[in-house]
Structures are given as C-alpha cells and as structure tokens.
Design an enzyme around this catalytic site. Sequence first.
Site, short mmCIF file in Angstrom:
data_model
loop_
_atom_site.label_atom_id
_atom_site.label_comp_id
_atom_site.label_asym_id
_atom_site.label_seq_id
_atom_site.Cartn_x
_atom_site.Cartn_y
_atom_site.Cartn_z
N GLU A 35 -5.17 4.22 -2.36
CA GLU A 35 -3.79 4.65 -2.99
C GLU A 35 -3.47 3.59 -3.95
OE1 GLU A 35 0.68 5.24 -3.29
OE2 GLU A 35 -0.53 3.64 -2.18
N ASP A 49 -2.71 2.39 1.86
CA ASP A 49 -1.54 2.20 1.11
C ASP A 49 -1.51 1.04 0.23
OD1 ASP A 49 1.48 3.37 1.01
OD2 ASP A 49 1.81 1.21 1.31
#
Lengths: 659, 659
Positions: free
Chosen positions: A417, A388
């Site tokens: 990401e 993330d």
Amino acid sequence: MARNPVTVRPDTVVISNIAPLIEGGRYAVKRVPGESLCIEVDLIKDGHDQLAAVLKWRKASSRVWQEAPLRPVDNDRWSATIVLDEIGEWRFTIEAWCDLYLTWIHDFERRLTGDQEDFSVDLEEGRRIFSAASNRASLKKARSDAQMLASLAEDLPGTPPREVPAKYGTAVVHALMARWPDRSFATEWKTPCPVWVDHPRARFSSWYEFFPRSAEGSATKHSTFRDCLPRIEDAAAMGFDVVYFPPIHPIGLAHRKGKNNATTCLPGEPGSPWAIGGPAGGHCSVEPALGTLKDFEWLVNQARKRGVEIALDFAINCSPDHPYVKEHPDWFHQRPDGTIKYAENPPKKYQDIYPLNFHCEDWKSLWNEMLRVVRFWISRGVRIFRVDNPHTKPVSFWEWLIGEIRKTDPDIIFLAEAFTRPKMMRMLGKIGYNQSYTYFTWRETREELQEYATELTQGEMREYYRANFWPNTPDILPHHLQNAPRSMFKLRAALAATLSTSWGIYSGYELCENAPLPGREEYLDSEKYQLKARDWNRPGNIKQFISRLNAIRRENAALHEYSNLAFIPAGNDRILAYYKWNDDRSNLIIVVANLDVHLRQESFIHLPLAEMGLGTGAAFTVEDLMWEEVYHWKGADNFVSLDPRNKPVHILRLVRRKA
Amino acid sequence: MARNPVTVRPDTVVISNIAPLIEGGRYAVKRVPGESLCIEVDLIKDGHDQLAAVLKWRKASSRVWQEAPLRPVDNDRWSATIVLDEIGEWRFTIEAWCDLYLTWIHDFERRLTGDQEDFSVDLEEGRRIFSAASNRASLKKARSDAQMLASLAEDLPGTPPREVPAKYGTAVVHALMARWPDRSFATEWKTPCPVWVDHPRARFSSWYEFFPRSAEGSATKHSTFRDCLPRIEDAAAMGFDVVYFPPIHPIGLAHRKGKNNATTCLPGEPGSPWAIGGPAGGHCSVEPALGTLKDFEWLVNQARKRGVEIALDFAINCSPDHPYVKEHPDWFHQRPDGTIKYAENPPKKYQDIYPLNFHCEDWKSLWNEMLRVVRFWISRGVRIFRVDNPHTKPVSFWEWLIGEIRKTDPDIIFLAEAFTRPKMMRMLGKIGYNQSYTYFTWRETREELQEYATELTQGEMREYYRANFWPNTPDILPHHLQNAPRSMFKLRAALAATLSTSWGIYSGYELCENAPLPGREEYLDSEKYQLKARDWNRPGNIKQFISRLNAIRRENAALHEYSNLAFIPAGNDRILAYYKWNDDRSNLIIVVANLDVHLRQESFIHLPLAEMGLGTGAAFTVEDLMWEEVYHWKGADNFVSLDPRNKPVHILRLVRRKA
C-alpha cells in the site's frame, strides 16, 4: 570490463541484451505457474558459421537445467518461450555455440551452386561430424540415435554430392543432429537470470476490505470475529476471493484519536486500528473486543471453506502503549530529552504513533522480530498480507523480509500500500512485493486511463509490478465518487475489474457511500475512528452488478492475464474501449465504457480486426456478458451507444463462429 | 537477488538506474579529455528525510575518489556532470545518505508554520548535529570550519526559534555543513561503472587513404616509402591529419590475384596487399618493393612533423606463403586431407588467403603473437590501426587484444572496418574499438540520412560508438558516385565531414574518380590489384573544396563534438539541414545541403530559435564559411537556394551580435 589475459577459455559467441532482465538481473522478473515467459537475446558470432543455442532454466534450488532451443527472430535476435510450473525462485541462462553440422550442410548446399567438382574432402568432413555425434549418443547410451548417426556417417563418403542435401539436410537429420551437438566450444551466459513464480492469486484476485468491528453494521455494538462470517459470505457471494482486514491488534489508549480524527477521544471510542499495541499486547495479539486468537483462526478456516482468503494488514506502527516501547525503547527514535519521537510530517503530528528506527544499533533484533510477527500470522493461517505504508520503512528491510519468508513459504502474497512517488512504488515491486496499489484511484479521463494502463501493462513494469486497482479505500474517497451517482460506482468498478487483473473495494462501495469530509478526499465519519452503522442490503446498492463483474472475471481467461491489454480507437473521447485476449487465443473480451456518468454517449469504435484474428469485413457476434445481449457486428467500425443510467459499460465476448 | 540475512549493514538508500551504463556496466562509456560526462541516477529513500549524494570517480588504477555533489533533477532522479581530463580507464560510483542537517533545518522551517510553542528539544537536536560536524572537521584538522561549526552549535540553544532559518538555513551554512556531513549511514553503489577516456583523435579526425606503392601515380614504377612524402604533404595541405596505408607487408605469390581480381596474375603484377606474407616475411616485415623498416620509420616521423599520423592496416590474413603456415600449421584450419583451409564464403573461394583458427589448441600462442605484431608496430611509431574485417575474428579476441594494448599504450586508436550486421558493428564498439566504419556510404535520401545520424548520435550508441564516415573505400564505389558529377563528390564529402566528427576518403575521391566495374559497387581497374596511374592535380579535382572543409572543421568547435547534432525542418525534401552547437555554446554551425546534385533546390528552413538561444523574431547574421558570404536572417523561417553546380551546400556560422 574485459575478461582478462590468455588464461580463460575465450568465448566463441557474444551473448548480449537478454530480456526480460530488470536492472541487469538485480531484480527478478515475475510470472505465475502456466504463464508464458518469452526470453530474447542477441547472439553475435564472427564469420559465417551457423549458430545453435538453448535457453536453460531451473529452480534456484536445483542443479539440473532444463533446455529449450532458441530460434532466430531477426537481426541476430533469438527467442524461446517457456512456461514455469511451480511457485518459487527460478533461474535461466543462455548457451550458444557454432553448430558444426548446420554449418557443414549450409556450406555444402552453397558449394553445389559453384563450379566445384571434387567433394571428397567435404564429404569426409561431414562423415567426421556424423561419426562424432554418433559417439556422443553412444556415450549417453542412446543406442538407436547412435546407430542412425553411425550409418549416416558410413554412407556419406559414397553419396553423390548432388544427393547430399536431400539425404543429409532433412528435418529428420536436423532433429537428430540437434540432439547430439558438439557443445565443447559453447559459450554460456555467466550470471543466471532470476524469475520469481508467484501463487496464481498474486496475478488474479478480487479484494473486499471491511472492518471486523463493524461487520454487523452497528454503531453501538462492537462486532467480533465470530460476527464476521455473514459479511465474508456476502463478499464471497459478490465473487470476492480475498477479504482484507485492517489491523486486528490491541489499540493503544495514549493519544487515541476520536471521531473524524479528533486529537482527543471520548470514553468508549474505539480508536484507529492502525495505532497498534496496548496492555493486551502488540503485533502478535488480537484486540480483545474482537475475540481471541482462536476465534480468528476459526474465521480464517471458515472463510477458506467458502473460497475466501483473509488478508491481514501488516502495519509497522506502534502506539505509545505498545509492549515494544517498554521492552525495546532503543528500537525507537529517541529525542535529546529522553522521550521517544512520535510520527510527524511537520507541521503535522501523529502523537498516537511511534515509528520504529530500522537502522538503530540493535536493528538485527528488530528486523528479526518483524520477521517473527509475519511468521506468527502465517502459522495462524494467513497467506496474504496487505502492508501499510511500506514506503516509510527501508526498501532493504522489505527485500530481506520477503526473501526470508519465501524461503519457507513461497506462496505468501504481499500487497504494497504505497501511495507515494512513482519510483518508490516501482522499487517495492522490484524487490518482491507481489501486488501494488496504484494511481488508478485518481485516473479519470480517457487519456489518463489509457496512458496509465499502458505504462503498467505494456512497458517494463509489466515484468515486475502487478497493479491492484482500488476505486476507494478507507482513506480515500476520490472527488469523482463524492456525492456521485450509482453509474459512477458501476463505471469505476468495471474499469478496475477489467483494466487490471486484481482489484478491490473498501466496503460501503457496494452501497455507493459517497459522503465526503468537506474539502477533503476522505469519508465523512470515517470508519477508521468509529463503529459504523450500515444496512448491508441498503436499497440502491450495486451488489448484483459487482457479483456479475466478478463472475465474468472468473469465467473469462482473457481477464486473468495482465499484459494483454490493447486499446481500441473511438471517435468520442468519452468512450473508452479496449480488449484483452488470452495467451492461447481462446477468449477475447472487449470492454466499452461510457466515462460520462450522466449523459448517453455514442461512438463508432474501430476494431483492429487483423490483430484480433478477424478478416477484413468479417461479420461476427459479440455477446454482452453483463447485460445478456447479443450484437451482430461487421467489419472494423461498429457503433456503440451507452446510457449510464442503465448501461455504463459493455463487457463483450467475441463469439467464434463454428468451423 | 536479495542481499542476504541480517548480517550485512543494510542499505539506507536505494541506488538504481544509473546512466550512462552500457549493458549494466559490462562495457565502458567513452569520452575524450575535456568532454562532459553527465551521470544520472535514481535515489530512493523511505520516509521524508532529506537526501544528499555524491558522484565519485577515479582513474581505474587509483584508490582515491574525487567527488562532486549530485543535484536533484526531478522525480527522484539526480545528476552531476564532470569532465575527465586524462586518457585511460576510469571508474565512477554513487554514494548517497540521509543528510541530518538538511532534514533538521527542513523540518524546523516547517515546524514554525504549525502551532508548536516549545522548540527546546528541536534546538538541542540541531546543536548536536552542528557539534558532531565540528568534531569531524576537527579530526581532519580543518580548524576554521571546526570553529565556525562549534560556535554555531553553541549559539543554537539560545537562538529564538523564528530566527533559526535566517541564521542556520543560509547558503553559507548549507555549504559549510555539506563539507562535513555524517556519512556513517551512507549507501554506496557496489560495482564501480567503467568509462574509457580516449585520445582526442578518437573522436575528431580526418582520414586520407592511399596505396604507398602508387604514391607517385605511375602505372609502371612501384613507389617506395621514400616516395610517399609528397602525397602526405598533399594530404596535410588538404587538412587531413591521419594517412592510412593498406597493408605494407610482403605479398604472397601463391594464388596471387591479377588485375581486376583475376584468379591468375601475370608476371610482375603486384598482387593484393591484403594477401600478407611471403619469403620476405609476414606481419612484422615490409614489402621489399616499398623499402625497409627504417624507411617506414623515417616516413612516420616525417609525417608526424607535418601534423599527420600514419595509420596501419591490421589485416589478420595469411597468404599461403606466410611464415606462420610453415612455423605454425596448427594455427590454421586443417582439412581431413591434411591441407590448410583457405578463406571461402561458399561458393566463393579466396585461395590466396588462409584464415587463422582463433580457437585452435594452441590459441594462447596465436593470440600472443597477434599482440606482439601490434606492439611491434607501436614500437615503430604507429599509434593508429585500421582493422580489416574485425567481424570475422572472435569478439573475445579483440576485447582481450585492445585491453592488453591499453595497459601500456592507452592512446592507441583502433578503427573497426566492419561492414556487417548492425549488432556485430555495435558490439565491436562496445568492447573497445575507438572508431567504426558505418552504413553512411549507402545512406542517400534525407530520411535515410536523418534516421541514421540520429541513431548514431542521439541514442545509446553515442556513448560507445564513434562513427567514421567514408564516402568511398578501395572496395566500394557506391552507386551514387558512379559516373557522378563533381557536385556529388562535394556533397558527400560535406555530409561526411559535418554529420560525424571523423571522416575519411580513399585517394582518387578528390579527383572525382567515378568509373565502376560494370554492374558492381567497385572501382574499375581497382588499385587493390595493380599500380595506378594518376595525375594528383588533375583538372576538375575538388582539393580546394576539401581543404576548406577540413579547415572549417578544425576551426569550429561545434564540429568537434559528436552527439550535439539536431536536424532543422525544411519544406523541400531535397534540402537537408542541421545544426551543431558546442558544449559551452560559443560556436554554432548550420549546414544546409542540396541532396539533388543536378538541379537547384530552394526551401524555407525552420530554425528552432529557442533551442539555438535566439529570441522569437530575432534578427541575426550567418556567415557561409565555405563560400565566404554573409546572410542576414530574421525569425525562424529563412529561405535558402542552392545550385549544385557552384554551391551544393552552405556551411553557416551563427554570428553573435556584440553585447
């Protein structure tokens, strides 16, 4: 600069411009087992001598080089293509030398074209070259070669000069001499160049993301890991081989966000899974409402039996309730009033999240703890991590962490990401991320799609950046999907699944969920903040289309390779056409997409027949793998017509005629 | 690859893609004193912090860095432009850090746009930043800065938040804080990057080559160094600042070549000066027929008084009579029969020349002897060497030799006479040659000239390769000059003198000598093998044209800069047009050439007004510096008409209107 004075043995050949090499070898080129690696280099030598050169390669951990001959391409450029067969870190280098035999035979042949009469000295020079090669073979106990070379040497002085080329310049003698060259004056490239060979899934994978807590599709009942199996089976039936879970850890209570990202939540609201850490633990614990660690391990195994890997989210966020806050307050940014700094992007504030300070005094402990977290989940069976927001943590941290993990588990896959600026995204690929999110989500027109796919797959990025194309994510419902028809969902899925080798959807996509938060590129009633009611087989779903798409991907080798993409001109700019051809040329897929999801579009497309291995005016057959239809085409220009209501896209396989 | 485990202080900023950098810094970028050097770099940092960065540079021999701030260009690219002022080896590097003050003021301004009410903690954070900066200034005894910073710190907590930007975000405070940043977390690029700063003449020079033995233009009397002064004065009058002599050493007798390269020579024929070495000595001696070493030194001094440097030919060839052959037979290639191998390119043989074996057992002595030869001539006043066929000696040798010379004499210039494959030519530039011969001699059409000049001056080569354009050489009378009219000689001189910054002619060019050896690109009765009769003021000469050309070059700064070349579109493809504009934009030269040397050609040319600093539809004056004419032009499209019989070329200066 210059290697200095008259002390070191000087180079005889200049080795220069090695490719592929990312930033001069600072970062590794990426491959998967079986993927070809073509290495090119300039070899420059003074004078008229004939060169020979080899590409050498080894596992980084090995001392033993393998070798393959380099061949001239043109203009002092040489190349060799190899295939690395094992996951892990590899090195290659170049060694080049003036080849005495090649120079001798080449000069001898040219001497014969002049007026020279006495060749005795030239023959003696040759004899010595063969004799020395024989000795080298003999030292290595290659008796048969040694004998052949010795007898060639012996016969040479008595050979009539005109007969020398026919006897000593044959392919057999070339091959024999190539086995025993004199490399005592060889020059070697001093800094071996890095290649990272990944698990095949790093290049080719189909991802399905869902929130375990909503696995059963109930707005009122929190699902558990044990409830997730049907969802995983459904994903497997759709052809997905990676199921990715948002964070599964305990969710903080302090400043917990409510429905639609409300700053306060009502009792019983589950909160965002990215606000990690609470009384039940932190990054190595599971949210009690999902079950236990044992349940998770059970699920990982059940999924694997069904051909599915579970990917975990590695989100380095801490809620104010995270155990680290008490145990290691010094790992966080402290404000002058003694409080811990929450995440913010002024004037926006994220009071439910404390970012870690990766450059704090005690950074070594912090970094090692992060490494321990990843190892913890690896030991529980996880082989894939979706990371993330990696762009909000130091690049040096990721390079270190991924490097450490690879020492013990080289097959682990990290997906970055990072939806951020292009150079940060590229850098995360360079330092080791195996896959990366992309801007595909916002590329809509033919021009945009062609330009972006070309940048990713045809430029330098193809050597280190593996694009994973997502039409949607829990955070992003792009404008073109908002209130969009089914044809748009089919179109974007088909593009994602065939333009790149990895793609993924966030669940609900297959149900064509299209309701936005007004004025935002976000979902209404985002699942990030609430349990979500869903009928997973809701009428109007496109699960069959997706299943077929993934089946076509699996069955066609052309769609497994990354940088083999070429676009096909079409007169109508709403028609996007391209083809992919696998390395051994056994499988060629042509995709023709109608970018207009409302109206039928028609066009001639102009196939580059020569590049596709077809003769001018050739007649051939293409089989639509999606719709099970067959077209008989002829020559370069062929007509396509796509009505988005039933066929937004052709996925055509070139049918080879039997010989 | 990855810098390893948790031991080294981790980087906070990623520094990447530094430019210009030749092969990752393996070779130096070239500049001359006063020439601007623009350095670019990608700076990548996680999160939202504000970056600051400096370019640092120093002489390679110094420990003290100078610094200039880097400024953002776009998309994480930063740049700074500096000027290096001293000949020699330089290094630059990059240092970047997260700037606490910039981040604080940036965030503070954004906080004010939100709903925050209590700013006390933010003010205290700022106070600490200013206070720490004050302490740093204080430590360096910068009392005034320290006091200002201390008082800013003191006032901050009491400042109303809305007034903070106006008081603490001013240009003055920015500049003050930029002097005292906290660089304790800075990241520095670890491998300083090389720049070589040359003598200005390496970039800008006009060469005139003649054979001293034919200085007086007599076919029967061998001229001496003492006879050369009038020729040098004539060259100086034509505006040349380098006079280059073919080898001046004793010429061998064995296998001496006769007229027109005959394999046997008649008694009294002088031989080729490139067959070096005889009873009178080798590379450190002078041919007795030319005079003595003292005479040569006298001539070097006389020439220098007239603004001319004498360049010597450094030709590593030995005649069979060279002293090395007896003293160091092991420096040569020995054949099996004990003879020394002469030069050959089978089936061609050059029995008058023995090449040296640079990789012989005793190579250290040989290399050091070559260094001694160069130093010998430097000690006799020579500062420029034209190196004969450098591509037939090892690149590693040249890199070493030039490097050694530079340690004591950094202003020495080496011109590479390598007419060979492009990558070897480029490599010789990379490893240190200050100037290089080029393919200009064979580039004829507009397309060829544009493409080649663009490759040289606009691509990566401009950083390390300085093209010296020669319309002819003693070895090459290109086809287009054979039996060609005067207009062709003027045209090729004008192109050479204005497309690149260095150019040269081999004497006789100014007399439009154009008689070829039939079927070859060579001169009839080549001066290489005989004394040459000439009337140096023969009617029909173009000495006045050449004088004017060199005067224009001297007087116009735009023609001194190398990579400032831009082509101008012209409708007629026999018209080649381009302009050069100097760095400070004070001088703009437009060249328009008629490539047809027989017929008048006319065309509109389309000036890129915006790039030239002119408004659309602007009226302006151009002054033809060659023909002393003035044209009044208007707008982008202007008409040119060139009759090769009197004006093969315009050389126009843009006349700026008074303000």
